[in-house]
Design an enzyme around this catalytic site. Structure first.
Site, PDB file in Angstrom:
ATOM      1  N   ASP A 104       0.968  -1.218  -0.012  1.00 52.71           N
ATOM      2  CA  ASP A 104      -0.034   0.052  -0.079  1.00 52.71           C
ATOM      3  C   ASP A 104       1.031   1.293  -0.046  1.00 52.71           C
ATOM      4  O   ASP A 104       1.974   1.101   0.525  1.00 52.71           O
ATOM      5  CB  ASP A 104      -0.895   0.021   1.294  1.00 52.71           C
ATOM      6  N   GLU A 147     -11.636  -4.987  -5.713  1.00 50.02           N
ATOM      7  CA  GLU A 147     -12.106  -3.489  -5.411  1.00 50.02           C
ATOM      8  C   GLU A 147     -11.302  -2.523  -6.409  1.00 50.02           C
ATOM      9  O   GLU A 147     -11.902  -1.308  -6.723  1.00 50.02           O
ATOM     10  CB  GLU A 147     -11.945  -2.908  -3.898  1.00 50.02           C
ATOM     11  N   ASN A 148     -10.194  -2.933  -6.771  1.00 47.90           N
ATOM     12  CA  ASN A 148      -9.160  -1.983  -7.458  1.00 47.90           C
ATOM     13  C   ASN A 148      -9.794  -1.635  -8.980  1.00 47.90           C
ATOM     14  O   ASN A 148      -9.411  -0.680  -9.738  1.00 47.90           O
ATOM     15  CB  ASN A 148      -7.780  -2.485  -7.549  1.00 47.90           C
TER      16      ASN A 148
END
Ligand code: FPP
Length: 264
Positions: free
Chosen positions: A27, A74-75
């Site tokens: 991240d 989700e990306n």
């Protein structure tokens, strides 16, 4: 550390327990780049160097399994341009890293709804899996179009289909049966889940497999997570006591703040 100043540590230098399976939530690429006044995608680009360095270092140290959260289900909600950039980066990575994977005896596998990837990236993925299938060293798993809830839903659907056609008795279903329906049933449970960029979340990553994993959060963004940061994470793991829900005599008092000493 053995070997004098500047020498690379070996697995033995870290002691036991050593994490056989490391899983990493990479991240902070975007924030790393924005902080420098660059486009977000430059962070992804730089993140590739971290992927290469961490992968080779893990293989050198004798980590058996490394799972990287490269692209979540989700990306897909991100801007089309960023998705295209990431998919191109992935395809290029899969081609460029083949010599490194071969040299380090690394087998590449993927988990996730990989059939959702663009054809070019999927083709390079399948080819790299094929080329590395007989490598006997570390397994590098890329989580691509991956989400734990989708993984469990996909597993439940496949399992229900087998029950329906009489291939599986409903009464026979236990934890290991369910595991067999996950994207890659050979994935060991991670010993240590690392997340970069200081966030304290699992973000739908390996929720089944990480039930008893130790967690480690690095403050730096993924592009800055390199060998020294990896070594620090491993040292943190080695210093812990794992209970798996049982009891361990002689745990230090709570006030000393040891990790893994809570109720579970
Ligand atoms: C999170 O950073 C990272 C990602 C969504 C993708 C991770 C991808 C890479 C490291 C490069 C591609 C990897 C491979 C294996 C080819 P973010 O964009 O969410 O950062 P932010 O939270 O600061 O916005």
């Amino acid at each position: 550390m053995a070997g004098g100043p500047g020498a690379q540590p070996t697995r033995r230098d870290f002691g036991e327990p050593f994490p056989d399976h490391l899983a990493i939530i990479m991240d902070g690429n975007g924030r790393w780049a924005r902080r420098r006044g660059w486009m977000r995608v430059r962070g992804h680009q730089e993140g590739i160097d971290s992927v290469r360095q961490i992968t080779t270092e893990c293989a050198r140290l004798g980590v058996q399994s490394l799972t990287l959260y490269a692209f979540s289900v989700e990306n897909w909600k991100r801007p089309r341009k960023e998705i295209s950039f990431l998919m191109k980066l992935l395809a290029d990575f899969l081609v460029a890293e083949r010599p490194t994977l071969a040299k380090n005896d690394i087998r590449l596998r993927a988990i996730g709804r990989v059939e959702d990837l663009p054809a070019a990236a999927l083709a390079e993925l399948r080819e790299t899996e094929r080329l590395t299938a007989n490598n006997g060293g570390m397994v590098l798993r890329l989580a691509l179009s991956y989400g734990s809830r989708t993984e469990l839903a996909d597993a439940a659907r496949a399992l229900a289909a087998d029950v329906e056609r009489g291939a599986l008795a409903k009464e026979a279903i236990d934890e290991e049966t369910l595991r067999a329906y996950l994207y890659d049933p050979t994935t060991p449970d991670p010993d240590l889940v690392i997340r970069t960029a200081g966030e304290l979340r699992l973000s739908n990553f390996l929720l089944w497999q990480a039930s008893y994993s130790e967690l480690y959060v690095a403050e730096c963004g993924w592009p800055e997570f390199r060998e020294p940061q990896l070594h620090e994470a491993i040292r943190s793991y080695t210093a812990r006591v794992r209970k798996f829900g049982g009891l361990i005599e002689d745990l230090p008092p709570l006030s000393q703040g040891r990790s893994a000493s809570g109720g579970a």
